[in-house]
Scaffold this active site. Structure first.
Site, PDB file in Angstrom:
ATOM      1  N   HIS A 185      42.298  30.302  40.370  1.00  0.00           N
ATOM      2  CA  HIS A 185      41.405  31.377  39.953  1.00  0.00           C
ATOM      3  C   HIS A 185      40.750  31.932  41.212  1.00  0.00           C
ATOM      4  O   HIS A 185      41.447  32.294  42.156  1.00  0.00           O
ATOM      5  CB  HIS A 185      40.387  30.891  38.909  1.00  0.00           C
ATOM      6  CG  HIS A 185      39.658  32.022  38.258  1.00  0.00           C
ATOM      7  ND1 HIS A 185      38.361  32.352  38.575  1.00  0.00           N
ATOM      8  CD2 HIS A 185      40.059  32.925  37.342  1.00  0.00           C
ATOM      9  CE1 HIS A 185      37.995  33.411  37.880  1.00  0.00           C
ATOM     10  NE2 HIS A 185      38.991  33.787  37.118  1.00  0.00           N
ATOM     11  N   GLU A 242      43.495  29.450  32.695  1.00  0.00           N
ATOM     12  CA  GLU A 242      43.280  30.375  33.804  1.00  0.00           C
ATOM     13  C   GLU A 242      42.772  29.700  35.070  1.00  0.00           C
ATOM     14  O   GLU A 242      41.704  30.042  35.588  1.00  0.00           O
ATOM     15  CB  GLU A 242      42.310  31.502  33.395  1.00  0.00           C
ATOM     16  CG  GLU A 242      42.367  32.678  34.356  1.00  0.00           C
ATOM     17  CD  GLU A 242      41.323  33.733  34.071  1.00  0.00           C
ATOM     18  OE1 GLU A 242      41.330  34.754  34.770  1.00  0.00           O
ATOM     19  OE2 GLU A 242      40.497  33.549  33.158  1.00  0.00           O
ATOM     20  N   HIS A 283      47.277  39.446  34.256  1.00  0.00           N
ATOM     21  CA  HIS A 283      46.306  40.551  34.301  1.00  0.00           C
ATOM     22  C   HIS A 283      46.102  40.987  35.748  1.00  0.00           C
ATOM     23  O   HIS A 283      45.124  40.654  36.385  1.00  0.00           O
ATOM     24  CB  HIS A 283      44.984  40.180  33.619  1.00  0.00           C
ATOM     25  CG  HIS A 283      44.281  38.963  34.153  1.00  0.00           C
ATOM     26  ND1 HIS A 283      44.879  37.750  34.352  1.00  0.00           N
ATOM     27  CD2 HIS A 283      42.978  38.788  34.528  1.00  0.00           C
ATOM     28  CE1 HIS A 283      44.005  36.883  34.828  1.00  0.00           C
ATOM     29  NE2 HIS A 283      42.846  37.496  34.956  1.00  0.00           N
ATOM     30  N   ASP A 312      42.440  42.132  30.256  1.00  0.00           N
ATOM     31  CA  ASP A 312      41.253  41.393  30.719  1.00  0.00           C
ATOM     32  C   ASP A 312      40.030  41.756  29.891  1.00  0.00           C
ATOM     33  O   ASP A 312      38.894  41.723  30.385  1.00  0.00           O
ATOM     34  CB  ASP A 312      40.998  41.660  32.198  1.00  0.00           C
ATOM     35  CG  ASP A 312      40.227  40.542  32.889  1.00  0.00           C
ATOM     36  OD1 ASP A 312      39.962  39.507  32.231  1.00  0.00           O
ATOM     37  OD2 ASP A 312      39.899  40.690  34.080  1.00  0.00           O
ATOM     38  N   HIS A 359      46.057  38.770  28.510  1.00  0.00           N
ATOM     39  CA  HIS A 359      44.836  38.066  28.923  1.00  0.00           C
ATOM     40  C   HIS A 359      43.612  38.647  28.238  1.00  0.00           C
ATOM     41  O   HIS A 359      43.260  39.808  28.451  1.00  0.00           O
ATOM     42  CB  HIS A 359      44.659  38.173  30.440  1.00  0.00           C
ATOM     43  CG  HIS A 359      43.659  37.226  30.998  1.00  0.00           C
ATOM     44  ND1 HIS A 359      43.978  35.950  31.427  1.00  0.00           N
ATOM     45  CD2 HIS A 359      42.335  37.346  31.195  1.00  0.00           C
ATOM     46  CE1 HIS A 359      42.885  35.345  31.864  1.00  0.00           C
ATOM     47  NE2 HIS A 359      41.870  36.171  31.723  1.00  0.00           N
ATOM     48  N   ASP A 388      39.517  37.292  27.318  1.00  0.00           N
ATOM     49  CA  ASP A 388      38.527  36.234  27.551  1.00  0.00           C
ATOM     50  C   ASP A 388      37.523  36.098  26.414  1.00  0.00           C
ATOM     51  O   ASP A 388      36.361  35.751  26.648  1.00  0.00           O
ATOM     52  CB  ASP A 388      37.779  36.509  28.867  1.00  0.00           C
ATOM     53  CG  ASP A 388      38.589  36.145  30.093  1.00  0.00           C
ATOM     54  OD1 ASP A 388      38.899  34.958  30.260  1.00  0.00           O
ATOM     55  OD2 ASP A 388      38.921  37.047  30.880  1.00  0.00           O
ATOM     56  N   HIS A 395      45.538  36.203  40.362  1.00  0.00           N
ATOM     57  CA  HIS A 395      44.490  35.492  41.112  1.00  0.00           C
ATOM     58  C   HIS A 395      45.010  34.759  42.345  1.00  0.00           C
ATOM     59  O   HIS A 395      44.198  34.291  43.149  1.00  0.00           O
ATOM     60  CB  HIS A 395      43.716  34.487  40.248  1.00  0.00           C
ATOM     61  CG  HIS A 395      42.724  35.097  39.322  1.00  0.00           C
ATOM     62  ND1 HIS A 395      41.544  35.646  39.754  1.00  0.00           N
ATOM     63  CD2 HIS A 395      42.729  35.252  37.978  1.00  0.00           C
ATOM     64  CE1 HIS A 395      40.865  36.116  38.720  1.00  0.00           C
ATOM     65  NE2 HIS A 395      41.569  35.903  37.624  1.00  0.00           N
TER      66      HIS A 395
END
Length: 429
Positions: A181, A154, A243, A356, A49, A51, A222
């Site tokens: 999420h 995600e 993650h 992350d 993961h 971003d 999540h």
């Protein structure tokens, strides 16, 4: 045989020769750097993961489409091409995250734009990135010296309750769907919102089955614990946590409990350890909660707060509190502790890396502030006695195994028709 007594000078000479020989004996063993490089030459290091797309969108705006990504300001970005190379990254699930608070159609639009951004990056840097959808793709691309690039969607809200949208993401190359999420959605409970369904609804279970049919990974980062349990029960393929860390070390609801770790082991899945400080350190998690509460005492708009309408006084009061309550340090060693804890509970075959990066607002553990730091983490584990074989499993071997298993499940479902039901049809709402 006559024994010749050793004189003191002779003993000193023998000792000196022994000390001179010691560095030669030590140097015969490969250094940690050499061991890491050898492992990552054979096995791609795959992070679950990152971003980068979201951070480029937020910080660079329209310039994200054309800006030079070779070297970016490390104070703003955890990722760039130079640091990816330094970190020996061989595979990356690029998150295509959008705000869970957006309306459904807007989430779909924003997701497509994130995918388009990453595809444009691949096009602009063909010597660095190549898109992958299978484990074989990852191995082939890694052997070419490139970074095998996959997408992770995600949040289940990003399909807007539509299997057609889910299949469109898969056609564009998406490799996993995170079921929720930060918010509970119409068919799945989130770890960080009030539960409404006690896990997955019937539509949510159908989403898991469709992911299996498509060969997409079911990502349980999540989601609430009940959602984890339901998804593992329904899924024919191993699941992933792209993650997340260990709840036995840090009791965040975003982490994975011992109960779930044992289910993941039985399922054949993998938990990819997160670097976000609040998910790594229990002391930091509690400090964050205390700071947020203190901040609320000062601000609390629109009606409350000790210093409402007085931003300078509120800022000064919060700064004073922070001086009296220093932020707990979070370190690379603590991330290694999570990895070892997951191995202790679930086994070496069920742990991976999901840092992350570029998803924590720049707040990362000491020693893990960019994509160039993976070797440092692997070196720490080697110092703790990890074998090269086990390092290879952690770095990428475990997730490649999970991908291959998901591909076999999809092949076994080749004659299963695509899902077409709606939330109303299955859940009556």
């Amino acid at each position: 045989m006559r024994r010749i007594p050793l004189t003191l000078p002779a003993m000193r000479t023998i000792l000196a020769l022994a000390l001179l020989a010691t560095p030669l004996l030590i140097s015969a063993a490969p250094s940690y750097d050499a061991r890491v490089a050898a492992v990552l030459t054979k096995t791609p290091l795959i992070d679950g993961h990152n971003d980068w797309a979201e951070t480029l969108t937020d910080k660079a705006g329209d310039a994200r489409w054309t800006m030079d990504l070779t070297r970016l300001d490390p104070k703003q970005y955890n990722t760039d091409i130079t640091r990816l190379r330094a970190g020996h990254v061989g595979g990356q699930f690029w998150s295509v995250y959008v705000d869970a608070g957006m309306a459904g159609p807007e989430q779909v639009k924003a997701t497509l734009e994130q995918i388009a951004l990453m595809k444009e990056i691949f096009r602009r840097y063909p010597g660095v990135f190549a898109q992958a959808t299978t484990a074989a793709d990852v191995r082939r691309i890694h052997a070419q010296g490139k970074i095998a690039s996959m997408f992770g969607v995600e949040g289940g809200g990003q399909i807007d309750g539509s299997f057609a949208v889910l299949r469109a993401y898969r056609a564009l190359g998406a490799s996993y769907l995170t079921l929720t999420h930060s918010r509970t959605i119409a068919w799945a409970d989130s770890a960080t919102d009030d539960p409404k369904h006690d896990g997955l609804t019937k539509f949510g279970e159908a989403v898991v089955r469709e992911l299996n049919r498509l060969g997409m990974l079911v990502d349980l980062s999540h989601v609430s614990e009940d959602t984890m349990i339901d998804a593992i029960r329904v899924s024919k393929a191993p699941v992933i946590f792209s993650h997340s860390s260990a709840r036995g070390v840090d009791d965040s609801p975003r982490n994975v409990s011992d109960k779930i770790l044992k289910l993941v082991a039985a399922n054949g899945g993998v938990v990819m350890v997160n670097y976000a400080p609040g998910y790594v350190s229990e002391a930091r998690r509690r400090w964050d909660a205390d700071r947020n509460a203190e901040k609320g005492r000062y601000y609390s708009p629109p009606y409350g707060g000790l210093y409402i309408g007085q931003p300078d006084r509120a800022k000064a009061a919060l700064a004073a509190w922070e001086r009296e309550h220093p932020r707990p340090a979070v370190t690379l060693s603590q991330v290694a502790d999570h990895i070892e804890y997951i191995v202790k509970v679930a086994g070496i075959d069920h742990v991976g890396l999901g840092g992350d990066l570029d998803g924590t607002g720049g707040d990362l553990p000491e020693g893990l502030n960019g994509v160039d730091t993976y070797p440092a983490l692997l070196t720490e584990l080697m110092r703790r006695g990890w074998s090269d074989q086990d390092i290879a499993k952690l770095a990428g071997g475990n997730v490649l195994r999970v991908m291959e298993a998901a591909e076999r499940v999809a092949a076994s479902m080749a004659n299963v028709p695509p899902a077409t039901a709606t939330i109303a049809m299955l859940d009556g709402k």
